[in-house]
Each structure stands twice: as structure tokens, then as C-alpha cells.
Design an enzyme around this catalytic site. Structure first.
Site, PDB file in Angstrom:
ATOM      1  N   ARG A  33       0.848  -1.190   0.000  1.00 32.64           N
ATOM      2  CA  ARG A  33       0.000   0.000   0.000  1.00 32.64           C
ATOM      3  C   ARG A  33       0.887   1.244   0.000  1.00 32.64           C
ATOM      4  O   ARG A  33       1.674   1.453   0.923  1.00 32.64           O
ATOM      5  CB  ARG A  33      -0.899   0.013   1.245  1.00 32.64           C
ATOM      6  CG  ARG A  33      -1.929  -1.099   1.296  1.00 32.64           C
ATOM      7  CD  ARG A  33      -3.067  -0.855   0.319  1.00 32.64           C
ATOM      8  NE  ARG A  33      -3.757   0.393   0.587  1.00 32.64           N
ATOM      9  CZ  ARG A  33      -4.761   0.519   1.454  1.00 32.64           C
ATOM     10  NH1 ARG A  33      -5.154  -0.520   2.173  1.00 32.64           N
ATOM     11  NH2 ARG A  33      -5.363   1.682   1.615  1.00 32.64           N
ATOM     12  N   CYS A  62       9.780   0.920  15.058  1.00 35.38           N
ATOM     13  CA  CYS A  62      10.651  -0.210  14.686  1.00 35.38           C
ATOM     14  C   CYS A  62      11.403  -0.006  13.376  1.00 35.38           C
ATOM     15  O   CYS A  62      12.637  -0.020  13.356  1.00 35.38           O
ATOM     16  CB  CYS A  62       9.821  -1.496  14.609  1.00 35.38           C
ATOM     17  SG  CYS A  62       9.194  -2.060  16.207  1.00 35.38           S
ATOM     18  N   LYS A  67      14.401   2.726  13.049  1.00 34.41           N
ATOM     19  CA  LYS A  67      15.600   2.467  13.847  1.00 34.41           C
ATOM     20  C   LYS A  67      16.284   1.162  13.427  1.00 34.41           C
ATOM     21  O   LYS A  67      17.515   1.065  13.478  1.00 34.41           O
ATOM     22  CB  LYS A  67      15.270   2.444  15.338  1.00 34.41           C
ATOM     23  CG  LYS A  67      14.549   1.245  15.868  1.00 34.41           C
ATOM     24  CD  LYS A  67      14.308   1.355  17.364  1.00 34.41           C
ATOM     25  CE  LYS A  67      13.622   0.125  17.941  1.00 34.41           C
ATOM     26  NZ  LYS A  67      14.480  -1.085  17.907  1.00 34.41           N
ATOM     27  N   LYS A  96       0.320   4.803  12.091  1.00 34.95           N
ATOM     28  CA  LYS A  96      -0.593   3.878  11.438  1.00 34.95           C
ATOM     29  C   LYS A  96      -1.885   3.863  12.248  1.00 34.95           C
ATOM     30  O   LYS A  96      -1.948   4.408  13.351  1.00 34.95           O
ATOM     31  CB  LYS A  96      -0.001   2.471  11.342  1.00 34.95           C
ATOM     32  CG  LYS A  96       0.256   1.821  12.689  1.00 34.95           C
ATOM     33  CD  LYS A  96       0.907   0.443  12.557  1.00 34.95           C
ATOM     34  CE  LYS A  96      -0.031  -0.591  11.986  1.00 34.95           C
ATOM     35  NZ  LYS A  96       0.535  -1.956  12.093  1.00 34.95           N
TER      36      LYS A  96
END
Length: 446
Positions: free
Chosen positions: A249, A258, A261, A323
Site C-alpha cells: 500500500r 521499529c 531504527k 498507522k
């Protein structure tokens, strides 16, 4: 199945989810954190984290007597058979993972661990950390195991209880098998390996997903230039079992706690070995480009020349988290876009369903936080949708059309049905596809 005594150190996304899920599997779990106020809230049944099913699972496990909360790691490990380290490993200087919390906790508990305890690192750490912790513990009667997590924010409970795989790595095979036994009821495929390989799995997986996201954003840009439609392209790609439909998407870039980094950390690890990981470096560059792409799209939608000033332009932002289904703002591409828009002079009004109880002062002068999406759309030149919250699909777009200063929506997630917007007279600008225009775009140049 044998019920284990488990200590989980850290009550963040990973730690609290792991604690509640292990308890739901029948183990007796003590969850510790260094934040006394957080522990006090957890004892009262208050969960700060927005995560589907987590609050209910915590409540059930506490009521069943299988989950308790304590302050500080030493209080949690006194009779544990397995101790899981679920503490932050943020990006440190130069992009490397900062292991200060992991090493600090290990130092605190090493002399308190019962003989035969297995110390399990669930935090994302560079290859070689298990060996480093084993040396720090310095006890032959305590094994160190790597058991990386693969939890997605917004579906962490489901991911834990329905895993694609479980990865356990250690140079002590017996210790690794004991940790594997904790998950026995799940019946998931298990990879038993050495500690270094287990640590590498997590980085390799996350960085691959980041590359997939950057790739599809690059394809989306190419679709716009060539007149193709990214929705049809990804549908055609996703049916290929070698590719699959996930992480195809396009959007305003990838972020969160996550992927950024981990990509930086693996690049630093590669650099330390003398390996030029050009592919991963390009993944970052493509992602960095997405913010500018969104700005160009907003300018075009508002009738402003690319790179032009947004002084005096009022924009309504839908979504601030990185998100949907989480309240996590860390490395959010939505906030990166907001900052860039503000730097261009735009006035921002924003709504996010997870932030309605947030002190507006948190965002400072960046934006004005409002309590519902209709306020965010009132008298704005354009609505910019930045996070794919489900509720945005079912808004009363007719009501929004009536309140907009100009009939424009920039949908950076291709989340809203453009036909719905067309029927109420709103021009829709998506990603990787042609705009759906039903009205004349304001012919303003700045």
C-alpha cells in the site's frame, strides 16, 4: 502443558502484550516496569496503550490470578524460570541501537536470578548482543536466549497468539527448547537456531518490509508519471505467491518505533563490517522523499506551484499516528508531513481518534488539535488524510463538502473511495493514480 513462572521486564507495547498473552496461555506472569505511575495504573486496570484486545486480555489474566504488576525488575525475577527483557532499544548516536536499558536491567538482576533461569532477550538488538549479555551475567547456571518479537502495533495480540513463526536462538539447546515450550499451545512453526542468527532474523525481516514499502512508493510515483493505476498494479502483483499482497500500500512514508531504527541499525552494522548495503541505503532515501511528494501533491490540489508558499492556506489533517489502531506518534510520517507543511506556512487543524484526550499543548504551535473530523474540515482549503483510520471511510462526506472552503481531499493512503467523494462534489487526489476531479481546482499561483 507445564505452567511456567515468567517475568517480563518492561510494560510497553511488547512487554505488556507478551505478559498478557503468556498469562492467557496458562503461565504465571509478573510484569515489571521502572515507571511507578504506569504500574499503579495497570494495577487499577488502566491501559495507556491503544491496542485492540489488549485491555480485555490484561483484565482477564489479572482476574484469573495469572498476571501481576510490580515496580522494578528485581522484584519480578526472584522465583522466575524465564525472564523476558522487553525494554526499549532506541536509535542511538550514529544510528546504532542503544542497549543501555537492556544492559542496565541485566546488571540489576544477574545476581538475583534463580539457578537454571533462562534470560530471554525479546528487544530488538544487534547481532552479538546475546553473547554480550551472557558475559555480563557471568553465570554458567543462567542461559541467555534470543527470542525476537514480530508484533505489529494495532494487531499485537493477534500476532502473538497467531504467529507466522517463533524464532528462538541460543548456544544452549536445552534452554532454547525450554523457551519454545512456553509457546507450545500455539502450534506455530518454530525456528531453533543460534543466538546470532535469531538476532539477525529480526533485522532482516524488518528491513525487507521497509524495502518493500519504499519499492511500492517508488512504483506509485512511476505510475503517476506513466498514467498507470497503482491499485490495479498492486492487485496484479499481490496475487503472485512469491510477492503476496501485504506491504503493497503506497503512502506518505513508513515510520513507527521499529522500521526506521532497525534500518539505521542494520546499516551501521553493515558499515562496521565494511559492507556497503546500497540497497538498504536507497530504501531510506526513497522513504525520505515521500514527505516532499505529499507537499507537492497538496500544492497541486490547492492550485499552488510546486515548492510554493502555503502562507495563509488552512489545511485539515485526518490522522497523526504512524498507522491506524494505535496511539503511537513515534517517527510518524503524518507528523513529518505536518511539520513540513507548517514550515511552508500552512495553518493546520488536525484530528486523530487516538488523540482526543491528549493535551493539545503536546503539539505546541505545530497544529490545532480538535475533537472530531468535521471540525478539522471546517473552512479549510483542503483535507489531507494521513492515517488510515477505518472511521474516515464512513464519514459524512456530504457534510464535510458543505464545510470545506474548497472541495479538495488529498488522500495520501488511497483510503477513501473516490466515487463517494465525487458524488458530493469533492476533488480527490490520491497516490499512484490520476486525480478524480469533479470541479475546477482553484487557479491560484504563489
Amino acid at each position: 502443558m507445564h505452567s511456567y513462572r515468567v517475568a517480563v521486564i518492561g510494560a510497553g507495547y511488547v512487554g505488556l502484550t507478551a505478559a498478557a498473552c503468556f498469562a492467557s496461555l496458562g503461565h504465571h506472569v509478573v510484569c515489571a516496569d521502572v515507571d511507578e505511575s504506569k504500574i499503579a495504573r495497570l494495577r487499577r486496570g488502566l491501559i495507556d496503550i491503544v491496542e485492540p484486545e489488549l485491555a480485555e486480555l490484561v483484565a482477564e489474566s489479572v482476574a484469573a490470578g495469572r498476571l501481576t504488576f510490580v515496580y522494578g525488575a528485581p522484584a519480578a525475577v526472584v522465583d522466575a524460570e524465564a525472564v523476558f527483557l522487553c525494554v526499549p532499544t532506541p536509535m542511538g548516536e550514529g544510528g546504532m541501537a542503544d542497549l543501555a536499558a537492556v544492559e542496565s536491567v541485566t546488571d540489576q538482576v544477574r545476581d538475583l536470578l534463580p539457578a537454571g533461569t533462562v534470560l530471554v532477550n525479546k528487544s530488538t538488538v544487534p547481532v552479538g548482543t546475546a553473547a554480550r549479555l551472557a558475559a555480563l551475567v557471568g553465570r554458567p547456571d543462567v542461559a541467555v536466549v534470543s527470542n525476537p518479537e514480530f508484533l505489529r502495533e494495532g494487531s499485537a495480540v493477534r500476532d502473538f497468539l497467531n504467529p507466522d513463526r517463533i524464532v528462538v536462538g541460543s548456544d544452549d539447546r536445552v534452554a532454547a527448547e525450554r523457551i519454545t515450550a512456553l509457546y507450545a499451545r500455539l502450534g506455530a512453526p518454530t525456528v531453533l537456531t543460534d543466538a546470532a542468527s535469531a538476532e539477525m532474523v529480526k533485522y532482516a525481516a524488518n528491513c525487507f518490509l521497509a524495502m518493500k514499502l519504499s519499492y511500492i512508493n517508488a512504483i506509485a510515483e512511476l505510475c503517476e508519471r506513466l498514467g498507470a493505476d497503482i491499485g490495479d498494479v498492486t492487485a496484479g502483483m499481490g496475487y503472485d505467491r512469491r510477492i503476496g499482497p501485504s506491504f503493497l500500500r503506497p503512502g506518505p512514508g513508513w515510520g513507527g518505533s521499529c522500521l526506521p531504527k532497525d534500518v539505521h541499525a542494520l546499516l551501521r552494522v553493515a558499515d562496521a563490517t565494511g559492507f556497503d548495503f546500497d540497497l538498504l541505503d536507497a530504501t531510506l532515501k526513497v522513504n525520505d522523499r515521500q514527505v516532499e511528494r505529499v507537499l507537492d501533491k497538496v500544492c497541486a490540489a490547492c492550485g499552488i506551484a510546486p515548492g510554493g508558499s502555503l502562507d495563509g492556506v488552512r489545511l485539515g489533517l485526518l490522522g497523526l499516528t504512524f498507522k491506524a489502531n494505535t496511539n503511537d506518534l513515534r517517527d510518524s510520517p503524518a507528523l513529518a508531513v505536518a511539520r513540513a507543511l507548517r514550515e511552508r506556512g500552512a495553518e493546520l487543524v488536525a484530528y486523530d481518534p487516538s488523540q482526543v484526550n491528549t493535551d493539545p499543548a503536546v503539539f505546541g504551535e505545530l497544529l490545532t488539535l480538535v475533537g472530531d473530523p468535521y471540525q478539522a474540515a471546517k473552512d479549510v482549503t483542503a483535507v489531507v488524510l494521513l492515517t488510515e483510520w477505518q472511521e474516515f471511510r464512513t464519514l459524512d462526506w456530504g457534510q464535510i463538502a458543505d464545510s470545506l472552503a474548497e472541495p479538495v481531499v488529498v488522500d495520501t493512503r488511497n483510503h477513501v473511495d473516490p466515487d463517494v467523494l465525487s458524488r458530493v462534489g469533492i476533488n480527490w487526489y490520491g497516490v499512484g493514480t490520476a486525480p478524480r476531479l469533479v470541479d475546477t481546482v482553484p487557479a491560484v499561483t504563489r
